[in-house]
Design a protein around this motif. Sequence first.
Motif, PDB file in Angstrom:
ATOM      1  N   PRO A 188       0.840  -1.205   0.000  1.00 37.01           N
ATOM      2  CA  PRO A 188       0.000   0.000   0.000  1.00 37.01           C
ATOM      3  C   PRO A 188       0.874   1.254   0.000  1.00 37.01           C
ATOM      4  O   PRO A 188       1.877   1.329   0.703  1.00 37.01           O
ATOM      5  CB  PRO A 188      -0.787  -0.117   1.307  1.00 37.01           C
ATOM      6  N   ALA A 189       0.513   2.213  -0.830  1.00 43.25           N
ATOM      7  CA  ALA A 189       1.345   3.409  -0.972  1.00 43.25           C
ATOM      8  C   ALA A 189       0.581   4.703  -0.734  1.00 43.25           C
ATOM      9  O   ALA A 189       1.159   5.682  -0.299  1.00 43.25           O
ATOM     10  CB  ALA A 189       1.986   3.432  -2.354  1.00 43.25           C
ATOM     11  N   ASN A 190      -0.696   4.755  -1.046  1.00 45.71           N
ATOM     12  CA  ASN A 190      -1.518   5.960  -0.930  1.00 45.71           C
ATOM     13  C   ASN A 190      -0.829   7.173  -1.570  1.00 45.71           C
ATOM     14  O   ASN A 190      -0.603   8.203  -0.938  1.00 45.71           O
ATOM     15  CB  ASN A 190      -1.906   6.237   0.520  1.00 45.71           C
ATOM     16  N   ILE A 191      -0.496   7.012  -2.823  1.00 47.78           N
ATOM     17  CA  ILE A 191       0.227   8.027  -3.583  1.00 47.78           C
ATOM     18  C   ILE A 191      -0.517   9.356  -3.620  1.00 47.78           C
ATOM     19  O   ILE A 191       0.108  10.421  -3.563  1.00 47.78           O
ATOM     20  CB  ILE A 191       0.520   7.496  -5.007  1.00 47.78           C
ATOM     21  N   ILE A 192      -1.843   9.319  -3.684  1.00 49.80           N
ATOM     22  CA  ILE A 192      -2.619  10.568  -3.739  1.00 49.80           C
ATOM     23  C   ILE A 192      -2.322  11.438  -2.514  1.00 49.80           C
ATOM     24  O   ILE A 192      -2.150  12.650  -2.638  1.00 49.80           O
ATOM     25  CB  ILE A 192      -4.138  10.284  -3.865  1.00 49.80           C
ATOM     26  N   GLN A 193      -2.245  10.840  -1.332  1.00 45.40           N
ATOM     27  CA  GLN A 193      -1.931  11.620  -0.121  1.00 45.40           C
ATOM     28  C   GLN A 193      -0.550  12.265  -0.227  1.00 45.40           C
ATOM     29  O   GLN A 193      -0.362  13.414   0.168  1.00 45.40           O
ATOM     30  CB  GLN A 193      -2.020  10.758   1.142  1.00 45.40           C
ATOM     31  N   ASP A 194       0.420  11.542  -0.759  1.00 44.47           N
ATOM     32  CA  ASP A 194       1.760  12.096  -0.951  1.00 44.47           C
ATOM     33  C   ASP A 194       1.717  13.285  -1.917  1.00 44.47           C
ATOM     34  O   ASP A 194       2.376  14.303  -1.701  1.00 44.47           O
ATOM     35  CB  ASP A 194       2.722  11.040  -1.493  1.00 44.47           C
ATOM     36  N   GLU A 195       0.935  13.138  -2.972  1.00 43.93           N
ATOM     37  CA  GLU A 195       0.830  14.215  -3.961  1.00 43.93           C
ATOM     38  C   GLU A 195       0.123  15.438  -3.357  1.00 43.93           C
ATOM     39  O   GLU A 195       0.481  16.571  -3.662  1.00 43.93           O
ATOM     40  CB  GLU A 195       0.100  13.723  -5.213  1.00 43.93           C
ATOM     41  N   LEU A 196      -0.867  15.217  -2.506  1.00 45.78           N
ATOM     42  CA  LEU A 196      -1.533  16.336  -1.823  1.00 45.78           C
ATOM     43  C   LEU A 196      -0.558  17.089  -0.924  1.00 45.78           C
ATOM     44  O   LEU A 196      -0.615  18.320  -0.841  1.00 45.78           O
ATOM     45  CB  LEU A 196      -2.732  15.843  -1.013  1.00 45.78           C
TER      46      LEU A 196
ATOM     47  N   ILE B  78       7.763   5.719 -14.518  1.00 49.86           N
ATOM     48  CA  ILE B  78       7.834   6.864 -15.431  1.00 49.86           C
ATOM     49  C   ILE B  78       7.406   8.149 -14.729  1.00 49.86           C
ATOM     50  O   ILE B  78       8.093   9.165 -14.806  1.00 49.86           O
ATOM     51  CB  ILE B  78       6.974   6.619 -16.689  1.00 49.86           C
ATOM     52  N   VAL B  79       6.278   8.119 -14.035  1.00 50.75           N
ATOM     53  CA  VAL B  79       5.742   9.371 -13.467  1.00 50.75           C
ATOM     54  C   VAL B  79       6.465   9.815 -12.205  1.00 50.75           C
ATOM     55  O   VAL B  79       6.302  10.967 -11.798  1.00 50.75           O
ATOM     56  CB  VAL B  79       4.217   9.299 -13.218  1.00 50.75           C
ATOM     57  N   GLN B  80       7.261   8.957 -11.603  1.00 49.57           N
ATOM     58  CA  GLN B  80       7.994   9.400 -10.417  1.00 49.57           C
ATOM     59  C   GLN B  80       8.996  10.501 -10.761  1.00 49.57           C
ATOM     60  O   GLN B  80       9.454  11.225  -9.886  1.00 49.57           O
ATOM     61  CB  GLN B  80       8.676   8.236  -9.721  1.00 49.57           C
ATOM     62  N   LYS B  81       9.303  10.665 -12.046  1.00 44.68           N
ATOM     63  CA  LYS B  81      10.221  11.717 -12.492  1.00 44.68           C
ATOM     64  C   LYS B  81       9.531  13.073 -12.643  1.00 44.68           C
ATOM     65  O   LYS B  81      10.188  14.083 -12.844  1.00 44.68           O
ATOM     66  CB  LYS B  81      10.849  11.322 -13.827  1.00 44.68           C
TER      67      LYS B  81
END
Length: 175
Positions: free
Chosen positions: A30-38, A105-108
């Motif tokens: 689990p990563a919850n990338i959206i929270q990191d982006e917020l 790819i998008v981590q860049k």
Amino acid sequence: MFYSFVFLLLFSLVSCRQISYSPFDNRVEPANIIQDELSKLSSLESSMSYPFKIAFISDTHNDYDELQDFIDYINRNSSEYAFVIHSGDVTSHGTKREYDVFKRIVQKLNRPLFVTIGNHDAFNNGASIFEKLFGNWNYSFTFKDVRIVVLADINWELPETPNYSWLENTLSSSI
């Protein structure tokens, strides 16, 4: 007999790296990338002027080279954009491998990226993988006093979408 054993041993050693997992494999951390982006967006908000631009993309599953070109463009012109919204179809078949390629790819990208699930992303166990990686596919946030609502609408693959009651509650709470 000896040669059969040697062949089998060599074949086993060589083929170990060639194992391909099932497209139904949904084992991801689990990563919850959206929270990191917020969090990234929150730290950018004070430095961004108003009005601001949002980059919008979709259906990048057919050409990851083109996605890389887009990422390069946004990075070269990042002062023009507050964030990026991807409206889904980051994968063709909803496989873990495809999600891994997309993430790599998008981590860049040097701007926050907000993603919702597309119909291709929900194939196989893709909806489960999406939730583990990104979090909810319906969410909203405020940036510079503008309410951004991200809503999944792929009712063939996910009959619970679109979630109109969630949308109504979200919109009424922002008035």
